[in-house]
Design a protein around this motif. Structure first.
Motif, PDB file in Angstrom:
ATOM      1  N   SER A 272       7.221   6.492 -10.474  1.00 36.17           N
ATOM      2  CA  SER A 272       7.327   7.947 -10.402  1.00 36.17           C
ATOM      3  C   SER A 272       7.599   8.352  -8.958  1.00 36.17           C
ATOM      4  O   SER A 272       6.946   7.854  -8.034  1.00 36.17           O
ATOM      5  CB  SER A 272       6.028   8.593 -10.895  1.00 36.17           C
ATOM      6  OG  SER A 272       6.071   9.998 -10.758  1.00 36.17           O
ATOM      7  N   ILE A 273       8.569   9.241  -8.779  1.00 38.46           N
ATOM      8  CA  ILE A 273       8.831   9.788  -7.443  1.00 38.46           C
ATOM      9  C   ILE A 273       7.965  11.040  -7.276  1.00 38.46           C
ATOM     10  O   ILE A 273       8.128  12.017  -7.999  1.00 38.46           O
ATOM     11  CB  ILE A 273      10.312  10.143  -7.249  1.00 38.46           C
ATOM     12  CG1 ILE A 273      11.206   8.940  -7.540  1.00 38.46           C
ATOM     13  CG2 ILE A 273      10.541  10.628  -5.827  1.00 38.46           C
ATOM     14  CD1 ILE A 273      12.692   9.238  -7.387  1.00 38.46           C
ATOM     15  N   VAL A 274       7.036  10.985  -6.327  1.00 34.18           N
ATOM     16  CA  VAL A 274       6.146  12.122  -6.053  1.00 34.18           C
ATOM     17  C   VAL A 274       6.397  12.513  -4.603  1.00 34.18           C
ATOM     18  O   VAL A 274       5.632  12.209  -3.696  1.00 34.18           O
ATOM     19  CB  VAL A 274       4.667  11.756  -6.300  1.00 34.18           C
ATOM     20  CG1 VAL A 274       3.804  13.012  -6.274  1.00 34.18           C
ATOM     21  CG2 VAL A 274       4.497  11.038  -7.635  1.00 34.18           C
ATOM     22  N   PHE A 292      -1.505  11.292 -10.173  1.00 34.51           N
ATOM     23  CA  PHE A 292      -2.549  10.624 -10.948  1.00 34.51           C
ATOM     24  C   PHE A 292      -2.083  10.256 -12.352  1.00 34.51           C
ATOM     25  O   PHE A 292      -2.537   9.256 -12.924  1.00 34.51           O
ATOM     26  CB  PHE A 292      -3.787  11.517 -11.010  1.00 34.51           C
ATOM     27  CG  PHE A 292      -4.411  11.746  -9.668  1.00 34.51           C
ATOM     28  CD1 PHE A 292      -5.198  10.778  -9.079  1.00 34.51           C
ATOM     29  CD2 PHE A 292      -4.194  12.927  -8.974  1.00 34.51           C
ATOM     30  CE1 PHE A 292      -5.761  10.969  -7.822  1.00 34.51           C
ATOM     31  CE2 PHE A 292      -4.749  13.138  -7.722  1.00 34.51           C
ATOM     32  CZ  PHE A 292      -5.540  12.153  -7.142  1.00 34.51           C
ATOM     33  N   GLU A 293      -1.191  11.057 -12.909  1.00 36.24           N
ATOM     34  CA  GLU A 293      -0.623  10.723 -14.222  1.00 36.24           C
ATOM     35  C   GLU A 293       0.158   9.414 -14.138  1.00 36.24           C
ATOM     36  O   GLU A 293       0.114   8.596 -15.070  1.00 36.24           O
ATOM     37  CB  GLU A 293       0.269  11.864 -14.692  1.00 36.24           C
ATOM     38  CG  GLU A 293      -0.519  13.111 -15.072  1.00 36.24           C
ATOM     39  CD  GLU A 293       0.263  14.405 -14.954  1.00 36.24           C
ATOM     40  OE1 GLU A 293      -0.336  15.473 -15.178  1.00 36.24           O
ATOM     41  OE2 GLU A 293       1.458  14.360 -14.601  1.00 36.24           O
ATOM     42  N   ALA A 294       0.837   9.199 -13.015  1.00 38.30           N
ATOM     43  CA  ALA A 294       1.554   7.941 -12.826  1.00 38.30           C
ATOM     44  C   ALA A 294       0.597   6.755 -12.804  1.00 38.30           C
ATOM     45  O   ALA A 294       0.875   5.697 -13.380  1.00 38.30           O
ATOM     46  CB  ALA A 294       2.362   7.993 -11.527  1.00 38.30           C
ATOM     47  N   VAL A 295      -0.547   6.924 -12.151  1.00 37.83           N
ATOM     48  CA  VAL A 295      -1.526   5.840 -12.100  1.00 37.83           C
ATOM     49  C   VAL A 295      -1.993   5.475 -13.500  1.00 37.83           C
ATOM     50  O   VAL A 295      -2.052   4.292 -13.871  1.00 37.83           O
ATOM     51  CB  VAL A 295      -2.725   6.232 -11.208  1.00 37.83           C
ATOM     52  CG1 VAL A 295      -3.844   5.190 -11.320  1.00 37.83           C
ATOM     53  CG2 VAL A 295      -2.283   6.379  -9.753  1.00 37.83           C
ATOM     54  N   GLN A 296      -2.334   6.481 -14.320  1.00 38.88           N
ATOM     55  CA  GLN A 296      -2.815   6.184 -15.671  1.00 38.88           C
ATOM     56  C   GLN A 296      -1.713   5.593 -16.547  1.00 38.88           C
ATOM     57  O   GLN A 296      -2.000   4.810 -17.462  1.00 38.88           O
ATOM     58  CB  GLN A 296      -3.414   7.434 -16.306  1.00 38.88           C
ATOM     59  CG  GLN A 296      -4.666   7.937 -15.620  1.00 38.88           C
ATOM     60  CD  GLN A 296      -5.735   6.861 -15.446  1.00 38.88           C
ATOM     61  OE1 GLN A 296      -5.934   6.016 -16.319  1.00 38.88           O
ATOM     62  NE2 GLN A 296      -6.412   6.880 -14.299  1.00 38.88           N
ATOM     63  N   VAL A 301       4.409   4.391  -7.488  1.00 36.60           N
ATOM     64  CA  VAL A 301       4.764   5.719  -6.988  1.00 36.60           C
ATOM     65  C   VAL A 301       5.562   5.589  -5.697  1.00 36.60           C
ATOM     66  O   VAL A 301       5.335   4.684  -4.898  1.00 36.60           O
ATOM     67  CB  VAL A 301       3.534   6.628  -6.748  1.00 36.60           C
ATOM     68  CG1 VAL A 301       2.810   6.920  -8.050  1.00 36.60           C
ATOM     69  CG2 VAL A 301       2.596   6.024  -5.724  1.00 36.60           C
ATOM     70  N   ILE A 302       6.500   6.505  -5.521  1.00 38.34           N
ATOM     71  CA  ILE A 302       7.268   6.629  -4.284  1.00 38.34           C
ATOM     72  C   ILE A 302       6.948   7.999  -3.721  1.00 38.34           C
ATOM     73  O   ILE A 302       7.249   9.023  -4.342  1.00 38.34           O
ATOM     74  CB  ILE A 302       8.772   6.493  -4.563  1.00 38.34           C
ATOM     75  CG1 ILE A 302       9.082   5.112  -5.145  1.00 38.34           C
ATOM     76  CG2 ILE A 302       9.569   6.728  -3.280  1.00 38.34           C
ATOM     77  CD1 ILE A 302      10.458   5.012  -5.767  1.00 38.34           C
ATOM     78  N   VAL A 303       6.282   8.022  -2.576  1.00 45.78           N
ATOM     79  CA  VAL A 303       5.831   9.293  -2.007  1.00 45.78           C
ATOM     80  C   VAL A 303       6.429   9.478  -0.619  1.00 45.78           C
ATOM     81  O   VAL A 303       6.809   8.516   0.055  1.00 45.78           O
ATOM     82  CB  VAL A 303       4.288   9.372  -1.934  1.00 45.78           C
ATOM     83  CG1 VAL A 303       3.666   9.121  -3.298  1.00 45.78           C
ATOM     84  CG2 VAL A 303       3.718   8.411  -0.902  1.00 45.78           C
ATOM     85  N   GLY A 304       6.505  10.745  -0.198  1.00 47.57           N
ATOM     86  CA  GLY A 304       6.818  11.046   1.180  1.00 47.57           C
ATOM     87  C   GLY A 304       5.567  10.893   2.028  1.00 47.57           C
ATOM     88  O   GLY A 304       4.482  10.592   1.512  1.00 47.57           O
TER      89      GLY A 304
END
Length: 382
Positions: A272-274, A292-296, A301-304
């Motif tokens: 998920s790109i967050v 957190f939805e991505a974790v479950q 995750v790809i975050v800035g």
């Protein structure tokens, strides 16, 4: 047997589609007599519900009141406040849990016997500080609400450490943190396939700069795809995004799905790109639902470089951080992906799923409300 204490959960939101408030209902419905006041139908399991008219609003358009700083007038002019006052009994609840700053004065005016807890979903005084008109006229009203009413609460929580620190610094109130964690899902990571499948779900609001994702995917190879689930908050902007994506083969727009189905939907993806450019204070300190939805869902995750997200990604090892918030940086990160790398992130998400679940996070609300109820509990035990 002593009747359970009553707790009113107050929000100016559609309660059946508000994940954070639904978690409060789920947490407390078997401990207290829970009543709700919100838009829409009653959530399951409550003792009573006070529905607000759909056309009432919890924000102001009183330009004169804001300009002349007649803030009491501005607050009393909120149609949601007027509608709630018409149906909510004064002095009838033991406790009130007020969601967001605009519900707090009303919650205190209901005179609950034991007190009010405020759960603040944003740092209200800087919610739209990227808008000069908002900074000039609305922000002083928000600061007035904070200064006048936050000290009257029994306790306060918010969504991230950065926002909690700002409330404590500016208004001298101890502020706990309950993140927007998703409920724990018993699941295992699914293998990374080909292509690597990315997902981004978001409100369709211009200040979120969702065009970054489309531009970052223009040079993406055929082993990488991105699906976007965009809520049409600003329909014209969402249509602009769709037009911008024409000719970008790796991009697909998906229809929004009900919140109850979202994590299951995410499980078919790999990461998920967050990525939230810090266009205002709250985005700079964000720790959003989608993280957190991505974790479950057991996704990477790809975050800035958003501090709250960076800290957790690095602690648990379920993703990566772009160098900055530029499209070029995001594109560079996307091109560096490999199935082996993403596979490792998904394993990291699986290892973090218990610790970062809603069941762990809601303990902050549980202890805050228990502390408000404590005087009565002490009397009952004698």
């Amino acid at each position: 047997m002593t009747e359970p204490l009553s707790l009113l959960i107050l929000t100016f939101s559609p309660i059946r589609s508000d994940p954070r408030v639904l978690k409060q209902v789920e947490l407390f419905k078997d401990k207290y007599r829970v009543f709700t006041c919100a838009y829409g139908e009653a959530p399951d399991g409550v003792a009573g519900h006070f529905a607000l008219p759909e056309d009432s609003r919890g924000w102001t358009n009183d330009r004169v009141g804001l300009a002349t700083r007649q803030y009491k007038r501005v607050y009393e002019g909120l149609t949601a406040v007027q509608a709630a006052r018409a149906v909510l009994p004064i002095g009838s609840f033991d406790m009130v849990l007020a969601n967001d700053l605009n519900a707090l004065p009303l919650a205190l005016d209901l005179r609950p016997r034991l007190g009010v807890h405020a759960d603040l979903h944003e740092f209200a005084p800087r919610e739209k500080d990227d808008d000069i008109k908002w900074r000039t006229f609305v922000a002083p009203f928000m600061r007035w609400l904070c200064k006048k009413y936050l000290p009257l609460t029994k306790s306060v929580t918010t969504v991230s450490d950065g926002i909690a620190a700002e409330y404590a610094k500016d208004y001298g109130v101890a502020t706990g943190v309950v993140t927007n964690a998703a409920p724990y899902l018993e699941a295992t990571p699914r293998p990374v396939g080909s292509p690597i499948k990315l997902i981004h779900s978001a409100a369709g609001q211009r200040y979120r700069k969702l065009e970054n994702f489309i531009d970052a995917m223009r040079s993406a190879p055929d082993w990488l795809t991105l699906d976007m689930i965009v809520i049409p908050n600003e329909p014209a902007y969402v249509e602009e995004l769709r037009q911008r994506a024409v000719g970008v083969p790796g991009i697909r727009f998906r229809d929004p799905v009900p919140y109850a189905e979202l994590v299951a939907t995410l499980q078919s993806y790999d990461a998920s790109i967050v990525f939230l450019p810090p266009t205002n204070f709250n985005l700079a300190n964000a720790l959003p639902n989608k993280f957190f939805e991505a974790v479950q869902a057991r996704l990477g995750v790809i975050v800035g470089p958003s501090p709250a997200m960076v800290a957790l990604v690095r602690e648990y090892g379920f993703g990566t951080v772009t160098e900055d918030f530029s499209t070029a940086s995001l594109s560079k990160t996307l091109l560096s992906l490999t199935p082996e790398l993403v596979e490792g992130w998904k394993k990291g998400a699986h290892a973090a799923a218990h610790a970062l679940s809603a069941e762990q996070q809601v303990r902050g609300w549980e202890s805050a409300i228990a502390a408000i109820a404590a005087p009565t509990a002490a009397l009952d035990s004698k």
